[in-house]
Design an enzyme around this catalytic site. Structure first.
Site, PDB file in Angstrom:
ATOM      1  N   HIS A 121       4.619  -0.338 -11.895  1.00 54.78           N
ATOM      2  CA  HIS A 121       4.249  -1.392 -12.840  1.00 54.78           C
ATOM      3  C   HIS A 121       4.005  -0.778 -14.213  1.00 54.78           C
ATOM      4  CE1 HIS A 121       0.979  -3.950 -14.783  1.00 54.78           C
ATOM      5  NE2 HIS A 121       2.063  -4.695 -14.831  1.00 54.78           N
ATOM      6  N   SER A 122       4.576  -1.391 -15.240  1.00 51.42           N
ATOM      7  CA  SER A 122       4.378  -0.965 -16.623  1.00 51.42           C
ATOM      8  C   SER A 122       4.742   0.517 -16.781  1.00 51.42           C
ATOM      9  CB  SER A 122       2.926  -1.249 -17.029  1.00 51.42           C
ATOM     10  OG  SER A 122       2.723  -1.026 -18.401  1.00 51.42           O
TER      11      SER A 122
END
Length: 913
Positions: free
Chosen positions: A150-151
């Site tokens: 994520h990210s």
């Protein structure tokens, strides 16, 4: 524009994921060497209920998946993936299951400070080794892992392949969620930009070596204002056969934009991800398949085009049409069938021979959203019945309210019939529709309005025919700075109940479609703007697909949306705003030095900003350089001078730049600089007034010495603090010292006024008394002395006011330096319990220089500067520095303090020389 980015987006259409049992996180013991080298990081295994109890002895038999959290992300964010994967495994009686691991990065702010990204990457490499050892000697032991990042976690996963000792075969699948792959959102330090350069260059140069790794990047769409979706698309040169980038609004069965955090728990997206994971399993190895083509086929099935059928690796070429169904021949070009509680199945056959000459396409739709086959192609031209046919259901596409298929007859010359299967229904109602049409009769062109029309003009088109599908081509809609509002108004002949219409904005050069479901009749507003510009040599046209009702009329109106255009500018270029603000303040600072030369007085900040900060002073030079860089000879000269590429040229090559954007940003920067100056001055006055009421008015002795032994000790102390702890911390301390001293300067001015007034009153009293007791000659001498002293007093006050104005501007510039360095300070404070010294420190050397410069500047006055031989040079330098800042600092914010520091250094030299 800011309001458009932060607030004017679609409502959240994601469902929350819930755990059915209490989530547990089992800490995995790491080797002592690894734990000693990375004391802050940890590795966990996710579990729930009985599954968590069974795994406490770490006897694992599943498929390993590692979750990497992003900037300030928690390892507990894995629970949505882990919980749904566990439920899915229960559905198949644990024939296959996944073991979800999660890495704890201590919620580090890696999007703001890039110094720890390399450390995180190396730790993940160690975690992969530890995880694979847990499966040693198992019957179906894995040799690789899948990663969900994520990210910034997705970028760390990509960076694994840049490590010298890393074997690429250790990763078979990488899924990233809202990861900024192209460039950092805010390039606040050199380590961050260097890390990006290393990763992206490796993926471009070694693209052929990465074919065995399948990568999927999912962006959040317009709801995600932290990471714009254009940054989440993998660099184009690395988009080989094993890479796929999609926006969540285009993902089948999700069709929803997500914000930066909800992308990890959005139920619709998580379901698509877990379904893909289970379809990727190889039955022979009970691990994720080693076949890259199958991996891409599965990802395309779940994330690009879903045919409303369960995934099959090798679907049968021909299908037997069995069952006691009634065969009905349909010869009309447009046909509708509704079924409700029908116990008899039917086959409807459409002979193609009679339609091929008149029509080019056939379109069918089915409102029953099951996963069974429903449309076939028959090659038997001699009979109305077809016993064996090819399954055309794989050509279908799932939409929110229906599944549709459009076939070009020319592509199927061997087919004699189209067969539609109507299954028997009990308690269910569904509708089947088919029509033959000519492509040019259903494709209409709608030229978009000009950028500068400001919504005053519009393009309009009326769809009068009774078709089921229209394709409205949006001519010349291909740039990121274009933004429109499209209004679709439907009018129907009767008021009968109809299924909702579907409007899809289809962008053919990237997977960023958006879908809106609208009632009929209705008036629907659609926002049309792009995440990525149309690539060169791509002639495809953006379309508005209208899946309509046959007896309704549609009017489509398109207008330019000024608010959304400004929103696009903010979305793509807000990260460069600090550069424009500092450039404006720097021009104002140079203007104040010029007025000091010409008039001997320092002008007010707000007045000088209005007079000096003009875009025509800086923009033309940058535009000329960008234009000349299009010529080979100029690039050769530019490179021979070892000059970096102008940021505007880089953004132009990425199709993220247009001429007016810099002017708009400059004016926006002027506004921010103006009001920040007003706010700063008001705050300074309030604080000074408060201070004046708390202290006793005494005579203040003016110290003209720039550096005393005490101040030198302070400088050395702060330099030591910078070297041993954190450079940004030393900068913040000297900033507070300067702020307090600058706030104290108005107090000194007020005290000077008060003292001079008292002295004047005393002189008047003495003069009156002495006029009676002394001679007129003595009175005349007193008056002359009083006049001289009054002139000296007013000069002192004017000098104090001039110095105060100059210090306010310097402090304004210094405030932005502190703000740009604050991320590393926040990171250091957050990790202070683990390490006193920030290593690496992006602003250590700059901090030491700034501490020395500002200690001198805060004790300087304009009288010292006015007499300097270097003042003319110091006054001229801010203009070229502003140009250089805009040329090289837009994509490298960490360079901004260097330009300001150089200007301060010249000011210090003016105080000395």
């Amino acid at each position: 524009g800011v309001r458009d980015v932060l607030f004017l987006y679609e409502e959240n259409r994601c469902s929350m994921t819930y755990m059915y049992e209490y989530p547990e996180y089992l800490k995995i013991k790491l080797p002592k060497k690894t734990a000693r080298r990375y004391p802050v990081y940890e590795l966990y295994l996710y579990g729930e209920g009985n599954y968590a109890e069974e795994n406490k002895n770490l006897f694992l038999t599943g498929i390993p998946v590692i979750f990497l959290p992003g900037n300030a992300g928690s390892y507990k964010q894995v629970r949505s993936l882990g919980s749904i994967a566990l439920r899915k495994a229960e559905d198949v009686d644990f024939k296959y299951h996944f073991n979800f691991f999660s890495v704890n990065f201590n919620e580090e702010l890696v999007a703001l400070y890039g110094g720890s990204l390399q450390r995180q990457t190396k730790f993940v490499h160690e975690c992969i080794k530890v995880i694979l050892k847990l499966y040693r000697d198992r019957e179906f032991a894995p040799t690789s892992v899948a990663i969900v990042g994520h990210s910034m976690g997705g970028l760390v996963a990509r960076a694994l392949l840049t490590l010298k000792n890393f074997k690429p075969e250790l990763i078979n699948l990488l899924i990233t969620q809202a990861t900024p792959h192209v460039a950092p959102v805010m390039p606040l330090d050199k380590y961050l930009t260097d890390f990006y350069t290393t990763v992206n260059n490796h993926w471009i140069l070694k693209a052929q070596d990465l074919r065995n790794l399948t990568t999927l990047s999912v962006a959040g769409g317009f709801r995600d204002y932290q990471v714009r979706s254009g940054l989440a698309f993998l660099p184009r040169l690395s988009q080989h056969d094993s890479a796929l980038s999609v926006v969540s609004s285009a993902v089948p069965r999700a069709w929803a934009s997500t914000d930066h955090l909800s992308i990890v728990w959005c139920k619709e997206l998580i379901l698509a991800t877990i379904r893909a994971f289970f379809d990727l399993i190889d039955e022979n190895t009970r691990q994720i398949t080693e076949d890259p083509k199958k991996r891409m086929a599965v990802l395309n099935h779940h994330f690009v085009r879903h045919p409303a059928k369960m995934y099959e690796e090798n679907p049968e070429a021909f299908t037997e049409l069995t069952g006691a169904f009634t065969w009905i021949t349909v010869k009309v070009s447009k046909w509708t069938y509704s079924s409700y509680n029908d116990s008899d199945g039917k086959y409807f056959t459409f002979p193609l021979a009679s339609h091929r000459k008149s029509y080019s396409h056939v379109y069918c739709e089915n409102s029953m959203l099951d996963t069974s086959s429903w449309i076939y192609g028959c090659m038997n031209s001699n009979s109305s019945m077809c016993l064996e046919a090819t399954d055309l259901s794989w050509k279908a596409e799932l939409l929110p309210t229906t599944k549709v298929v459009t076939l070009k007859l020319q592509d199927y010359p061997s087919l004699s019939h189209i067969v539609i299967q109507a299954l028997p229904t009990v308690g269910n109602k569904y509708t089947l529709d088919c029509e033959f049409f000519k492509d040019d009769s259903r494709t209409v062109q709608l030229p978009v309005t000009h950028l500068l029309s400001f919504g005053l003009s519009s393009s309009k088109i009326l769809l009068n025919s009774s078709g089921l599908l229209y394709n409205v081509q949006l001519q010349h809609f291909n740039r990121i700075y274009q933004a429109f509002k499209i209004y679709v108004e439907s009018h129907c002949q009767s008021l009968k109940e109809r299924k909702p219409n579907v409007y899809r904005l289809h962008i053919p050069w990237s997977y960023e479609d958006s879908i809106i479901v609208a009632k009929v009749p209705s008036f629907t507003e659609i926002s049309a703007k792009l995440h990525t510009a149309q690539p060169q040599n791509d002639n495809r046209v953006a379309e508005l697909n209208i899946y309509s009702s046959s007896d309704c009329q549609y009017e489509v109106i398109l207008k330019t949306s000024l608010v959304q255009i400004l929103g696009q500018i903010i979305r793509f270029h807000a990260g460069a705003l600090p550069v424009y603000v500092v450039s404006n303040i720097l021009l104002t600072y140079g203007g104040q030095l010029n007025t000091l030369i010409s008039t001997g007085q320092c002008s007010d900040f707000s007045l000088e900003l209005v007079r000096t900060a003009k875009p025509y002073k800086v923009e033309p030079f940058i535009s000329i350089v960008v234009f000349l860089q299009g010529f080979h000879w100029f690039r050769v000269i530019w490179e021979s001078l070892s000059l970096p590429e102008v940021d505007a040229a880089v953004q132009s090559s990425q199709d993220a730049w247009f001429p007016l954007v810099s002017l708009i940003l400059f004016l926006f920067g002027t506004g921010i600089a103006y009001w920040s100056g007003v706010f700063f001055s008001i705050s300074l006055r309030l604080f000074s007034s408060l201070w004046l009421t708390l202290i006793r008015t005494t005579i203040l002795h003016k110290d003209k010495t720039l550096m005393t032994p005490r101040r030198l000790c302070g400088v050395l102390s702060l330099a030591l603090v910078s070297w041993t702890t954190c450079g940004a911390f030393a900068v913040f301390i000297i900033y507070l010292q300067y702020l307090f001293k600058d706030s104290y300067k108005p107090v000194r001015v007020c005290m000077t006024f008060a003292f001079h007034c008292q002295d004047s009153d005393a002189s008047k009293g003495t003069s009156r008394y002495s006029s009676i007791n002394t001679v007129k000659t003595q009175s005349s001498m007193d008056n002359t002395s009083k006049a001289t002293q009054s002139l000296s007093n007013s000069t002192t006050v004017a000098e104090a006011v001039n110095s105060l104005k100059m210090h306010v501007t310097i402090l304004n510039l210094f405030t932005w330096i502190v703000l740009l360095n604050s991320p590393s300070l926040i990171y250091w404070l957050k990790n202070l319990r683990y390490n006193v010294r920030l290593d690496p420190d992006p602003c250590r050397s700059t901090a030491i220089i700034l501490v020395c410069i500002l200690e001198i500047l805060m004790n300087s006055s304009t009288s010292q500067v006015k007499s300097s031989k270097l003042l003319k040079i110091a006054a001229k330098v801010p203009l070229p520095l502003s140009v250089a800042m805009l040329a090289f600092g837009r994509m490298h914010l960490y360079k901004v303090p260097h330009f300001v520091t150089f200007s301060f250094l010249l000011h210090v030299l003016c105080c000395i020389v």
